[in-house]
Motif scaffolding. Structure first.
Motif, mmCIF file in Angstrom:
data_model
loop_
_atom_site.group_PDB
_atom_site.id
_atom_site.type_symbol
_atom_site.label_atom_id
_atom_site.label_comp_id
_atom_site.label_asym_id
_atom_site.label_seq_id
_atom_site.Cartn_x
_atom_site.Cartn_y
_atom_site.Cartn_z
ATOM 1 N N GLY A 5 0.853 -1.272 0.013
ATOM 2 C CA GLY A 5 0.006 0.052 -0.108
ATOM 3 C C GLY A 5 0.884 1.256 -0.006
ATOM 4 N N ARG A 6 0.362 2.328 0.292
ATOM 5 C CA ARG A 6 0.905 3.757 0.389
ATOM 6 C C ARG A 6 0.713 4.396 1.533
ATOM 7 N NH1 ARG A 6 4.233 4.880 -3.907
ATOM 8 N NH2 ARG A 6 3.520 3.570 -5.588
ATOM 9 N N CYS A 7 1.725 4.979 2.214
ATOM 10 C CA CYS A 7 1.534 5.805 3.506
ATOM 11 C C CYS A 7 0.708 7.032 3.128
ATOM 12 C CB CYS A 7 3.028 6.432 4.142
ATOM 13 S SG CYS A 7 3.095 7.564 5.164
ATOM 14 N N PRO A 8 -0.242 7.255 4.140
ATOM 15 C CA PRO A 8 -1.436 8.311 3.921
ATOM 16 C C PRO A 8 -0.749 9.641 3.992
ATOM 17 C CG PRO A 8 -1.697 7.138 5.881
ATOM 18 C CD PRO A 8 -0.778 6.397 5.411
ATOM 19 N N ASP A 9 0.583 9.725 4.663
ATOM 20 C CA ASP A 9 1.195 10.946 4.887
ATOM 21 C C ASP A 9 2.185 11.277 3.689
ATOM 22 O OD1 ASP A 9 -0.087 11.232 7.226
ATOM 23 O OD2 ASP A 9 1.215 10.077 8.482
ATOM 24 N N CYS A 10 2.924 10.381 3.625
ATOM 25 C CA CYS A 10 4.190 10.958 2.647
ATOM 26 C C CYS A 10 3.908 10.072 1.251
ATOM 27 C CB CYS A 10 5.566 10.352 3.277
ATOM 28 S SG CYS A 10 5.707 8.762 3.320
ATOM 29 N N HIS A 11 3.004 9.165 0.993
ATOM 30 C CA HIS A 11 2.767 8.430 -0.327
ATOM 31 C C HIS A 11 4.079 7.430 -0.663
ATOM 32 C CE1 HIS A 11 -0.950 10.815 -0.337
ATOM 33 N NE2 HIS A 11 -0.044 12.053 -0.349
ATOM 34 N N ARG A 12 4.829 7.241 0.147
ATOM 35 C CA ARG A 12 5.598 6.248 0.030
ATOM 36 C C ARG A 12 5.039 4.724 0.132
ATOM 37 N NH1 ARG A 12 11.125 8.006 3.033
ATOM 38 N NH2 ARG A 12 11.602 9.781 1.776
ATOM 39 N N ALA A 13 5.765 4.056 -0.830
ATOM 40 C CA ALA A 13 5.380 2.466 -0.653
ATOM 41 C C ALA A 13 5.671 1.819 0.509
ATOM 42 C CB ALA A 13 6.009 1.810 -2.112
ATOM 43 N N VAL A 14 4.608 1.087 1.128
ATOM 44 C CA VAL A 14 4.863 0.528 2.519
ATOM 45 C C VAL A 14 4.110 -0.629 2.407
ATOM 46 C CG1 VAL A 14 4.897 2.480 3.986
ATOM 47 C CG2 VAL A 14 2.931 1.520 3.552
ATOM 48 N N LEU A 15 4.296 -1.622 3.321
ATOM 49 C CA LEU A 15 3.721 -2.853 3.453
ATOM 50 C C LEU A 15 3.041 -2.757 4.733
ATOM 51 C CD1 LEU A 15 3.561 -5.798 2.362
ATOM 52 C CD2 LEU A 15 5.710 -6.397 3.577
ATOM 53 N N TRP A 16 1.491 -2.917 4.525
ATOM 54 C CA TRP A 16 0.682 -2.880 5.898
ATOM 55 C C TRP A 16 0.543 -4.370 6.492
ATOM 56 C CZ3 TRP A 16 -0.596 1.490 7.999
ATOM 57 C CH2 TRP A 16 -1.071 2.669 7.274
ATOM 58 N N THR A 17 1.142 -4.282 7.855
ATOM 59 C CA THR A 17 1.229 -5.609 8.365
ATOM 60 C C THR A 17 0.192 -5.795 9.646
ATOM 61 O OG1 THR A 17 2.640 -5.331 9.894
ATOM 62 C CG2 THR A 17 3.538 -6.229 7.818
ATOM 63 N N ARG A 18 -0.228 -6.932 10.122
ATOM 64 C CA ARG A 18 -0.979 -6.961 11.433
ATOM 65 C C ARG A 18 -0.029 -7.566 12.433
ATOM 66 N NH1 ARG A 18 -2.904 -11.601 13.129
ATOM 67 N NH2 ARG A 18 -2.696 -12.447 11.060
ATOM 68 N N THR A 19 0.058 -6.820 13.673
ATOM 69 C CA THR A 19 0.995 -7.223 14.617
ATOM 70 C C THR A 19 0.610 -8.571 15.257
ATOM 71 O OG1 THR A 19 0.063 -5.697 16.195
ATOM 72 C CG2 THR A 19 1.784 -4.894 14.804
ATOM 73 N N LEU A 20 1.659 -9.211 15.725
ATOM 74 C CA LEU A 20 1.344 -10.407 16.563
ATOM 75 C C LEU A 20 1.456 -10.276 17.866
ATOM 76 C CD1 LEU A 20 3.540 -12.916 14.636
ATOM 77 C CD2 LEU A 20 1.002 -12.807 14.648
ATOM 78 N N PRO A 21 0.598 -10.845 18.814
ATOM 79 C CA PRO A 21 0.966 -10.619 20.204
ATOM 80 C C PRO A 21 2.316 -10.649 20.802
ATOM 81 C CG PRO A 21 -1.067 -12.096 19.914
ATOM 82 C CD PRO A 21 -0.199 -12.088 18.631
ATOM 83 N N GLY A 22 2.522 -9.789 21.618
ATOM 84 C CA GLY A 22 3.829 -9.902 22.448
ATOM 85 C C GLY A 22 3.923 -9.894 23.873
ATOM 86 N N ALA A 23 5.088 -9.966 24.620
ATOM 87 C CA ALA A 23 5.077 -9.688 25.886
ATOM 88 C C ALA A 23 4.205 -8.805 26.590
ATOM 89 C CB ALA A 23 6.526 -10.015 26.313
ATOM 90 N N THR A 24 4.315 -7.637 25.649
ATOM 91 C CA THR A 24 3.223 -6.447 26.241
ATOM 92 C C THR A 24 2.365 -6.079 25.707
ATOM 93 O OG1 THR A 24 4.961 -5.045 25.487
ATOM 94 C CG2 THR A 24 5.681 -5.663 27.654
ATOM 95 N N THR A 25 2.285 -6.468 24.351
ATOM 96 C CA THR A 25 1.198 -5.815 23.532
ATOM 97 C C THR A 25 0.205 -7.075 23.174
ATOM 98 O OG1 THR A 25 2.375 -6.303 21.532
ATOM 99 C CG2 THR A 25 2.580 -3.909 22.549
ATOM 100 N N PRO A 26 -1.123 -6.692 23.023
ATOM 101 C CA PRO A 26 -2.209 -7.812 22.561
ATOM 102 C C PRO A 26 -2.047 -8.062 21.160
ATOM 103 C CG PRO A 26 -3.553 -5.623 22.902
ATOM 104 C CD PRO A 26 -1.719 -5.605 23.242
ATOM 105 N N GLY A 27 -1.273 -7.338 20.480
ATOM 106 C CA GLY A 27 -1.262 -7.624 18.862
ATOM 107 C C GLY A 27 -2.663 -7.331 18.022
ATOM 108 N N GLY A 28 -2.621 -7.643 16.832
ATOM 109 C CA GLY A 28 -3.846 -7.269 16.158
ATOM 110 C C GLY A 28 -4.030 -5.941 15.581
ATOM 111 N N LYS A 29 -3.034 -5.028 15.844
ATOM 112 C CA LYS A 29 -2.938 -3.545 15.315
ATOM 113 C C LYS A 29 -1.995 -3.340 14.006
ATOM 114 C CE LYS A 29 -3.222 -1.620 19.816
ATOM 115 N NZ LYS A 29 -3.293 -0.527 20.592
ATOM 116 N N ARG A 30 -2.568 -2.677 13.063
ATOM 117 C CA ARG A 30 -1.862 -2.414 11.962
ATOM 118 C C ARG A 30 -0.585 -1.608 12.086
ATOM 119 N NH1 ARG A 30 -5.204 -0.486 7.116
ATOM 120 N NH2 ARG A 30 -4.284 1.397 7.791
ATOM 121 N N LEU A 31 0.209 -2.097 11.495
ATOM 122 C CA LEU A 31 1.624 -1.485 11.270
ATOM 123 C C LEU A 31 2.164 -1.400 9.839
ATOM 124 C CD1 LEU A 31 4.083 -0.277 12.912
ATOM 125 C CD2 LEU A 31 5.105 -2.721 12.945
ATOM 126 N N ALA A 32 2.765 -0.135 9.467
ATOM 127 C CA ALA A 32 3.411 -0.007 8.149
ATOM 128 C C ALA A 32 4.603 -0.133 8.498
ATOM 129 C CB ALA A 32 3.027 1.376 7.515
#
Length: 119
Positions: A5-32
């Motif tokens: 996809g593209r970054c909505p701020d700078c319009h550079r090419a990015v890869l949108w991912t879903r975060t996995l649960p970690g030791a301190t985070t529940p996961g499931g959030k989007r990360l470019a």
């Protein structure tokens, strides 16, 4: 959205991912992440069994696996977000002004004043 996809701020090419649960985070959030792998990055990216792109933070306890690629999180390299983040630590900002102190009743002390006298 997941995948290229593209970054909505700078319009550079990015890869949108879903975060996995970690030791301190529940996961499931989007990360470019930047689309090209970067050895200086700190995010492991792979495709899961449903062909969705997932990412996680690389740590000593969970090192990079052979089927993962190391990418840089896009917020760390996005020029639009870099302008919004003041990273100049050479001149620290002054502390906020202290609120006006009122008189305390008899037998009550300010802990800040007491701690300063002890050191």
């Amino acid at each position: 959205m997941n995948g290229p996809g593209r970054c909505p701020d700078c319009h550079r090419a990015v890869l949108w991912t879903r975060t996995l649960p970690g030791a301190t985070t529940p996961g499931g959030k989007r990360l470019a992440v930047d689309r090209e792998p970067d050895p200086a990055g700190n995010t492991a990216v792979r495709r899961d069994g449903t062909t969705a792109w997932v990412s996680r933070r690389v740590t000593e306890q969970q090192p990079l696996m052979g089927y993962e690629r190391l990418h840089m999180p896009h917020p760390a390299t996005c020029p639009a977000q870099q302008q919004a983040l003041p990273l100049d630590t050479a001149t620290p900002s002054p502390p906020p002004p202290r609120p006006q102190q009122c008189a305390l009743p008899d037998g009550v002390i300010r802990l800040d004043d007491h701690r300063r006298r002890r050191t």
